[in-house]
Design a protein around this motif. Sequence first.
Motif, PDB file in Angstrom:
ATOM      1  N   TYR A  14      40.548  42.673  51.418  1.00 57.57           N
ATOM      2  CA  TYR A  14      39.927  42.877  50.108  1.00 57.57           C
ATOM      3  C   TYR A  14      40.494  44.130  49.452  1.00 57.57           C
ATOM      4  O   TYR A  14      40.201  45.258  49.863  1.00 57.57           O
ATOM      5  CB  TYR A  14      38.414  42.993  50.237  1.00 57.57           C
ATOM      6  CG  TYR A  14      37.717  43.048  48.888  1.00 57.57           C
ATOM      7  CD1 TYR A  14      37.506  41.887  48.152  1.00 57.57           C
ATOM      8  CD2 TYR A  14      37.304  44.258  48.344  1.00 57.57           C
ATOM      9  CE1 TYR A  14      36.898  41.925  46.903  1.00 57.57           C
ATOM     10  CE2 TYR A  14      36.697  44.309  47.100  1.00 57.57           C
ATOM     11  CZ  TYR A  14      36.503  43.138  46.385  1.00 57.57           C
ATOM     12  OH  TYR A  14      35.906  43.179  45.144  1.00 57.57           O
ATOM     13  N   ASP A  55      40.411  44.631  45.875  1.00 54.09           N
ATOM     14  CA  ASP A  55      39.988  44.546  44.474  1.00 54.09           C
ATOM     15  C   ASP A  55      38.809  45.475  44.221  1.00 54.09           C
ATOM     16  O   ASP A  55      37.867  45.152  43.497  1.00 54.09           O
ATOM     17  CB  ASP A  55      39.620  43.098  44.127  1.00 54.09           C
ATOM     18  CG  ASP A  55      39.500  42.877  42.629  1.00 54.09           C
ATOM     19  OD1 ASP A  55      40.041  43.692  41.854  1.00 54.09           O
ATOM     20  OD2 ASP A  55      38.847  41.889  42.229  1.00 54.09           O
ATOM     21  N   ALA A  60      37.509  46.709  40.712  1.00 50.44           N
ATOM     22  CA  ALA A  60      36.643  45.790  39.976  1.00 50.44           C
ATOM     23  C   ALA A  60      35.225  45.849  40.522  1.00 50.44           C
ATOM     24  O   ALA A  60      34.257  46.035  39.781  1.00 50.44           O
ATOM     25  CB  ALA A  60      37.180  44.367  40.061  1.00 50.44           C
ATOM     26  N   ALA A 112      49.133  36.917  42.221  1.00 51.08           N
ATOM     27  CA  ALA A 112      47.785  37.022  42.788  1.00 51.08           C
ATOM     28  C   ALA A 112      47.371  35.734  43.464  1.00 51.08           C
ATOM     29  O   ALA A 112      46.696  35.745  44.503  1.00 51.08           O
ATOM     30  CB  ALA A 112      46.786  37.399  41.698  1.00 51.08           C
ATOM     31  N   ASN A 132      46.735  35.431  47.504  1.00 52.65           N
ATOM     32  CA  ASN A 132      45.414  34.931  47.896  1.00 52.65           C
ATOM     33  C   ASN A 132      45.526  33.886  48.998  1.00 52.65           C
ATOM     34  O   ASN A 132      44.649  33.770  49.867  1.00 52.65           O
ATOM     35  CB  ASN A 132      44.698  34.340  46.681  1.00 52.65           C
ATOM     36  CG  ASN A 132      43.333  33.777  47.027  1.00 52.65           C
ATOM     37  OD1 ASN A 132      42.432  34.507  47.404  1.00 52.65           O
ATOM     38  ND2 ASN A 132      43.179  32.461  46.913  1.00 52.65           N
ATOM     39  N   ILE A 168      43.621  40.572  45.351  1.00 51.99           N
ATOM     40  CA  ILE A 168      43.987  41.610  44.385  1.00 51.99           C
ATOM     41  C   ILE A 168      43.602  41.127  42.990  1.00 51.99           C
ATOM     42  O   ILE A 168      43.181  39.992  42.807  1.00 51.99           O
ATOM     43  CB  ILE A 168      45.489  41.947  44.430  1.00 51.99           C
ATOM     44  CG1 ILE A 168      46.330  40.728  44.031  1.00 51.99           C
ATOM     45  CG2 ILE A 168      45.871  42.493  45.792  1.00 51.99           C
ATOM     46  CD1 ILE A 168      47.817  41.042  43.884  1.00 51.99           C
ATOM     47  N   ARG A 169      43.755  41.978  42.021  1.00 53.67           N
ATOM     48  CA  ARG A 169      43.434  41.647  40.635  1.00 53.67           C
ATOM     49  C   ARG A 169      44.721  41.307  39.886  1.00 53.67           C
ATOM     50  O   ARG A 169      45.785  41.856  40.179  1.00 53.67           O
ATOM     51  CB  ARG A 169      42.759  42.831  39.948  1.00 53.67           C
ATOM     52  CG  ARG A 169      41.897  42.459  38.747  1.00 53.67           C
ATOM     53  CD  ARG A 169      40.674  41.736  39.195  1.00 53.67           C
ATOM     54  NE  ARG A 169      39.638  41.722  38.176  1.00 53.67           N
ATOM     55  CZ  ARG A 169      38.446  41.181  38.383  1.00 53.67           C
ATOM     56  NH1 ARG A 169      38.170  40.628  39.536  1.00 53.67           N
ATOM     57  NH2 ARG A 169      37.540  41.184  37.438  1.00 53.67           N
ATOM     58  N   HIS A 172      43.188  43.877  33.006  1.00 54.95           N
ATOM     59  CA  HIS A 172      42.223  44.841  33.550  1.00 54.95           C
ATOM     60  C   HIS A 172      41.373  45.488  32.444  1.00 54.95           C
ATOM     61  O   HIS A 172      41.023  46.666  32.525  1.00 54.95           O
ATOM     62  CB  HIS A 172      42.927  45.918  34.373  1.00 54.95           C
ATOM     63  CG  HIS A 172      44.020  45.389  35.248  1.00 54.95           C
ATOM     64  ND1 HIS A 172      43.813  44.358  36.139  1.00 54.95           N
ATOM     65  CD2 HIS A 172      45.343  45.721  35.349  1.00 54.95           C
ATOM     66  CE1 HIS A 172      44.950  44.082  36.756  1.00 54.95           C
ATOM     67  NE2 HIS A 172      45.895  44.887  36.286  1.00 54.95           N
TER      68      HIS A 172
END
Length: 412
Positions: free
Chosen positions: A31, A33, A36, A354, A358, A364-365, A369
Amino acid sequence: MGVHSAPLDVSARREEFPILDREFDGTPLVYLDNAATSQTPKRVVESITDYYYEYNANVHRGIHNLSQEASIAYEEAHDTVADFIGAAGREEIVFTKNTTEAMNLVAYAWGLNELGPGDEVVLTEMEHHASLVTWQQIAKKTGAECRYIPITDDGRLDMDAARELITDDTKMVSVVHASNTLGTVNPVATLADIAHDHDSYIFVDGAQSAPHMAVDVQDIDCDFFAFSAHKMCGPTGIGALYGKEEILDAMEPYLYGGDMILKVTFEDTDFNELPWKFEAGTPSISEGIAFAEAVEYIEDVGIDRIHDHSTDLAAYAYERLSEHDDVEIYGPGPDERSPLVAFNIDGLHAHDLASIVNDYGVAIRAGDHCTQPLHDVLGASASARASFYLYNTREEVDALVEAVDEARQIFA
């Protein structure tokens, strides 16, 4: 490492976050991210269930024991948050839904009443939409003008331009403390001095700074500061607005209704004392209590340890990603950034990147943003962003780099 900081026991901390044990098709979750939303430790989740199991009741409304217990816990949560950022007391801490609502509260409660034609709001090119859009729209309603401090080629604020843009016509300076795209940590105390020299207020967006670094609002001398619990091990739906007491006291309420009043007649209303004047209706009680629990968790871990660990991971990610010439990383160098890295790979859209990483369990983002104008300045429609927190490891950075390499091969 920080003067008072010892290495963080990451393995022990990871055990406090059950979600980190998840796997997808046998692939462990990585993880990254956190800019966010961070993950939430068990003790914070348990503080919410304790409220509902033990003393669920409305605050400030009842004589009975449950209401008294809930009211005390909710009020003390304000004290905990106030202490965390160096505020003078709970009077200066208004619980909001998030940083965005805190920004809107000041824009509507102060901006609509105080801004007019000829007045200026100075922002930066790296502002989150929560700041940029809010002040942009308030300026349209009041006839004020928004001006923007440009960034340099290395993603820092042009401070010479800032000194020229902030004038006696400036009524508010709104600046992000740490950019959620560039990783730049802005000199907010210096900007506060400049703003105050021109009798302007300054609003600091601390959504990306409060989770990672020690913040003292009195040392910064900012007039407003806002941050969100869900980026710092807390629940969603709760954040805080700090405001100097004398300023909040002079402002009109943003919302009207129950609990923000002292006396109501058919002709007029006397408003409640701070901070309740700005917390109309039934508040997010359990979330506020959990917010305080998250703050206490961070303090138990040590904000210096969190800062040193997270920024070390960002520097490591910067260096690993920079091993390939087709990578563009935005913002300052590896040792001068907050714990995130936004980047692009030549010939590979951030959304595709991304999606592929995944498949390897790496979260990730990808996108703008909530900084579309900044991406226009950077000449990029989007970017990929990896962001780090206290429970991440160097091995997870390696997993990200390996997944990026796989994506590069797919699109080679």
